[in-house]
Design a protein around this motif. Structure first.
Motif, mmCIF file in Angstrom:
data_model
loop_
_atom_site.group_PDB
_atom_site.id
_atom_site.type_symbol
_atom_site.label_atom_id
_atom_site.label_comp_id
_atom_site.label_asym_id
_atom_site.label_seq_id
_atom_site.Cartn_x
_atom_site.Cartn_y
_atom_site.Cartn_z
ATOM 1 N N THR A 1 0.826 -1.208 0.000
ATOM 2 C CA THR A 1 0.000 0.000 0.000
ATOM 3 C C THR A 1 0.860 1.258 0.000
ATOM 4 O O THR A 1 2.024 1.239 0.390
ATOM 5 C CB THR A 1 -0.957 0.025 1.213
ATOM 6 O OG1 THR A 1 -0.187 -0.033 2.411
ATOM 7 C CG2 THR A 1 -1.928 -1.136 1.180
ATOM 8 N N HIS B 1 -4.044 3.609 -1.459
ATOM 9 C CA HIS B 1 -3.835 2.970 -2.751
ATOM 10 C C HIS B 1 -2.958 1.731 -2.574
ATOM 11 O O HIS B 1 -2.250 1.602 -1.569
ATOM 12 C CB HIS B 1 -3.137 3.929 -3.719
ATOM 13 C CG HIS B 1 -3.975 5.096 -4.128
ATOM 14 N ND1 HIS B 1 -4.290 6.127 -3.273
ATOM 15 C CD2 HIS B 1 -4.566 5.385 -5.308
ATOM 16 C CE1 HIS B 1 -5.044 7.004 -3.912
ATOM 17 N NE2 HIS B 1 -5.223 6.578 -5.151
ATOM 18 N N TRP C 1 -0.775 3.034 -8.853
ATOM 19 C CA TRP C 1 -1.299 2.958 -7.494
ATOM 20 C C TRP C 1 -2.822 2.995 -7.604
ATOM 21 O O TRP C 1 -3.405 4.034 -7.868
ATOM 22 C CB TRP C 1 -0.759 4.111 -6.646
ATOM 23 C CG TRP C 1 0.707 3.962 -6.365
ATOM 24 C CD1 TRP C 1 1.732 4.552 -7.031
ATOM 25 C CD2 TRP C 1 1.305 3.143 -5.360
ATOM 26 N NE1 TRP C 1 2.937 4.157 -6.499
ATOM 27 C CE2 TRP C 1 2.697 3.299 -5.467
ATOM 28 C CE3 TRP C 1 0.789 2.297 -4.379
ATOM 29 C CZ2 TRP C 1 3.592 2.640 -4.627
ATOM 30 C CZ3 TRP C 1 1.679 1.643 -3.540
ATOM 31 C CH2 TRP C 1 3.062 1.814 -3.663
ATOM 32 N N ARG C 2 -3.472 1.852 -7.465
ATOM 33 C CA ARG C 2 -4.923 1.707 -7.598
ATOM 34 C C ARG C 2 -5.592 2.115 -6.285
ATOM 35 O O ARG C 2 -5.162 1.676 -5.205
ATOM 36 C CB ARG C 2 -5.251 0.254 -7.921
ATOM 37 C CG ARG C 2 -6.739 -0.059 -8.059
ATOM 38 C CD ARG C 2 -6.937 -1.549 -8.267
ATOM 39 N NE ARG C 2 -8.330 -1.928 -8.209
ATOM 40 C CZ ARG C 2 -9.053 -2.279 -9.260
ATOM 41 N NH1 ARG C 2 -8.498 -2.289 -10.466
ATOM 42 N NH2 ARG C 2 -10.316 -2.624 -9.106
ATOM 43 N N PRO C 3 -6.667 2.922 -6.354
ATOM 44 C CA PRO C 3 -7.385 3.267 -5.124
ATOM 45 C C PRO C 3 -7.945 2.008 -4.455
ATOM 46 O O PRO C 3 -8.464 1.129 -5.145
ATOM 47 C CB PRO C 3 -8.524 4.173 -5.595
ATOM 48 C CG PRO C 3 -8.162 4.602 -6.966
ATOM 49 C CD PRO C 3 -7.259 3.546 -7.536
ATOM 50 N N ALA D 1 -12.421 2.024 -6.750
ATOM 51 C CA ALA D 1 -11.659 1.740 -7.966
ATOM 52 C C ALA D 1 -12.625 1.586 -9.136
ATOM 53 O O ALA D 1 -13.801 1.267 -8.946
ATOM 54 C CB ALA D 1 -10.847 0.466 -7.778
#
Length: 149
Positions: A17, A23, A123-125, A129
Motif C-alpha cells: 500500500t 492505494h 497505485w490503484r485506489p 476503484a
C-alpha cells in the motif's frame, strides 16, 4: 509469450500500500476477451520448481521492480480460477504484504516481465476503484481492504 493454462500454476503475489494507505500497487494489463478495458493484477509471479513461494515473491519483486521488500509477511492463500481470452486458467496464489524499497514512482512506473515486456504499474485506489478495470486474482479486494491503514 504463450502460457500453458492446462495446469494449475502456483504464484506468489504482493499487496503493498501507499504511505497513506489509500492505494495499492498493481500492474496494468492489456484488454482481453473477458476484460475489454484491460485489468489490474497484483505484483508477483510464478513459483519456480525447487523454490518456496517466499523465495518467489522476493525474486519477482527484485527482477520486475528492482526493489526489495521490507517487513515481508505471509497473509494466506487464495485460489484463482479464471478465463483469459476464452481459456480456463487456475492458480494457487500465496499472498504477501510488505513495503517496497525503493517505492515505485507515483506516476509512470513500470515493471519488466521475465520475457522483457515492460508493463505499467499504478497505485490503484483501495476504495472506489474503476469497476470496468477488474483486479486479479479474483476475490482479492477484501484482502486489500483489510490492510488499509
Amino acid at each position: 509469450m504463450s502460457i500453458d493454462r492446462s495446469i494449475i500454476r502456483v504464484k506468489a503475489m504482493l499487496i503493498t500500500t501507499s504511505d497513506d494507505g489509500s492505494h495499492h500497487l498493481v500492474s496494468v494489463n492489456d484488454p482481453t476477451d473477458e476484460n475489454p478495458s484491460g485489468f489490474h493484477r497484483l505484483i508477483g509471479g510464478s513459483v519456480e520448481l525447487g523454490a518456496t513461494h517466499k523465495d518467489a515473491i522476493i525474486r519477482e519483486v527484485r527482477e520486475e521492480l528492482g526493489a526489495q521488500i521490507i517487513d515481508l509477511q505471509h497473509l494466506g492463500i487464495i485460489e484463482n480460477i479464471f478465463r483469459f481470452n476464452g481459456e480456463v486458467g487456475h492458480e494457487i496464489v500465496a499472498l504477501y504484504t510488505g513495503t517496497l524499497n525503493p517505492a515505485p514512482v507515483e506516476d509512470g512506473g513500470t515493471l519488466t516481465e521475465s520475457d522483457g515486456t515492460v508493463v505499467p504499474v499504478v497505485w490503484r485506489p483501495i476504495e472506489n476503484a474503476d469497476p470496468a478495470v477488474p483486479l486479479y486474482p479474483a476475490g482479492i479486494d477484501d484482502w486489500v481492504r483489510s490492510l488499509r491503514a
